[in-house]
Scaffold this motif. Structure first.
Motif, PDB file in Angstrom:
ATOM      1  N   ASP A   1       0.821  -1.217   0.000  1.00  0.00           N
ATOM      2  CA  ASP A   1       0.000   0.000   0.000  1.00  0.00           C
ATOM      3  C   ASP A   1       0.855   1.267   0.000  1.00  0.00           C
ATOM      4  O   ASP A   1       0.490   2.265  -0.598  1.00  0.00           O
ATOM      5  CB  ASP A   1      -0.950   0.014   1.189  1.00  0.00           C
ATOM      6  N   HIS A   2       2.008   1.216   0.680  1.00  0.00           N
ATOM      7  CA  HIS A   2       2.899   2.378   0.673  1.00  0.00           C
ATOM      8  C   HIS A   2       3.505   2.598  -0.705  1.00  0.00           C
ATOM      9  O   HIS A   2       3.661   3.729  -1.157  1.00  0.00           O
ATOM     10  CB  HIS A   2       4.011   2.212   1.711  1.00  0.00           C
TER      11      HIS A   2
ATOM     12  N   LEU B   1       0.442   1.294 -11.390  1.00  0.00           N
ATOM     13  CA  LEU B   1       0.383   1.669  -9.990  1.00  0.00           C
ATOM     14  C   LEU B   1       0.724   0.513  -9.063  1.00  0.00           C
ATOM     15  O   LEU B   1       1.105   0.719  -7.923  1.00  0.00           O
ATOM     16  CB  LEU B   1      -1.011   2.204  -9.632  1.00  0.00           C
ATOM     17  N   ARG B   2       0.608  -0.698  -9.586  1.00  0.00           N
ATOM     18  CA  ARG B   2       0.872  -1.865  -8.751  1.00  0.00           C
ATOM     19  C   ARG B   2       2.361  -2.215  -8.796  1.00  0.00           C
ATOM     20  O   ARG B   2       2.978  -2.127  -9.833  1.00  0.00           O
ATOM     21  CB  ARG B   2       0.053  -3.065  -9.250  1.00  0.00           C
ATOM     22  N   PRO B   3       2.906  -2.632  -7.669  1.00  0.00           N
ATOM     23  CA  PRO B   3       4.331  -2.955  -7.625  1.00  0.00           C
ATOM     24  C   PRO B   3       4.669  -4.372  -8.087  1.00  0.00           C
ATOM     25  O   PRO B   3       5.789  -4.801  -7.970  1.00  0.00           O
ATOM     26  CB  PRO B   3       4.677  -2.773  -6.149  1.00  0.00           C
TER      27      PRO B   3
ATOM     28  N   GLY C   1       0.782   3.981  -2.937  1.00  0.00           N
ATOM     29  CA  GLY C   1       0.532   5.370  -2.548  1.00  0.00           C
ATOM     30  C   GLY C   1       1.581   6.311  -3.082  1.00  0.00           C
ATOM     31  O   GLY C   1       1.279   7.407  -3.571  1.00  0.00           O
ATOM     32  N   ARG C   2       2.841   5.884  -3.011  1.00  0.00           N
ATOM     33  CA  ARG C   2       3.920   6.737  -3.506  1.00  0.00           C
ATOM     34  C   ARG C   2       3.862   6.881  -5.026  1.00  0.00           C
ATOM     35  O   ARG C   2       4.103   7.949  -5.569  1.00  0.00           O
ATOM     36  CB  ARG C   2       5.281   6.205  -3.065  1.00  0.00           C
ATOM     37  N   LYS C   3       3.520   5.793  -5.721  1.00  0.00           N
ATOM     38  CA  LYS C   3       3.401   5.868  -7.180  1.00  0.00           C
ATOM     39  C   LYS C   3       2.289   6.835  -7.582  1.00  0.00           C
ATOM     40  O   LYS C   3       2.445   7.613  -8.527  1.00  0.00           O
ATOM     41  CB  LYS C   3       3.137   4.480  -7.776  1.00  0.00           C
ATOM     42  N   ILE C   4       1.174   6.771  -6.860  1.00  0.00           N
ATOM     43  CA  ILE C   4       0.061   7.688  -7.140  1.00  0.00           C
ATOM     44  C   ILE C   4       0.530   9.124  -6.935  1.00  0.00           C
ATOM     45  O   ILE C   4       0.302   9.997  -7.780  1.00  0.00           O
ATOM     46  CB  ILE C   4      -1.154   7.375  -6.241  1.00  0.00           C
ATOM     47  N   ARG C   5       1.217   9.366  -5.824  1.00  0.00           N
ATOM     48  CA  ARG C   5       1.698  10.713  -5.513  1.00  0.00           C
ATOM     49  C   ARG C   5       2.695  11.209  -6.564  1.00  0.00           C
ATOM     50  O   ARG C   5       2.649  12.375  -6.997  1.00  0.00           O
ATOM     51  CB  ARG C   5       2.344  10.715  -4.116  1.00  0.00           C
TER      52      ARG C   5
END
Length: 70
Positions: free
Chosen positions: A6-7, A67-69, A10-14
């Motif tokens: 989730d982190h 967005l997914r790692p 979240g960072r990719k979205i940001r």
């Protein structure tokens, strides 16, 4: 210990939001999400459903796989 998925999301979205020069408000409106919820997503504090991930990806103009790692 690895970083929580989730982190990473979240960072990719940001990062994508910053690259577009978008405010949190603009992304929240584009993705039809609550601003407070989106803030929590960016901090990695919320579990994302696939449909929410799709909404954010669509708003940012990327495929959800970006967005997914994994």
């Amino acid at each position: 210990s690895g970083e929580c998925v989730d982190h990473v999301i979240g960072r990719k979205i940001r990062d994508l939001q910053d690259a577009k020069g978008w405010s949190l408000n603009k992304l929240a409106k584009a993705a039809r999400l609550d601003k407070g919820y989106l803030q929590a997503v960016e901090r990695g504090e919320c579990l994302l459903s696939m449909s929410t991930l799709e909404s954010i990806a669509d708003a940012l103009g990327v495929h959800s796989s970006e967005l997914r790692p994994f």
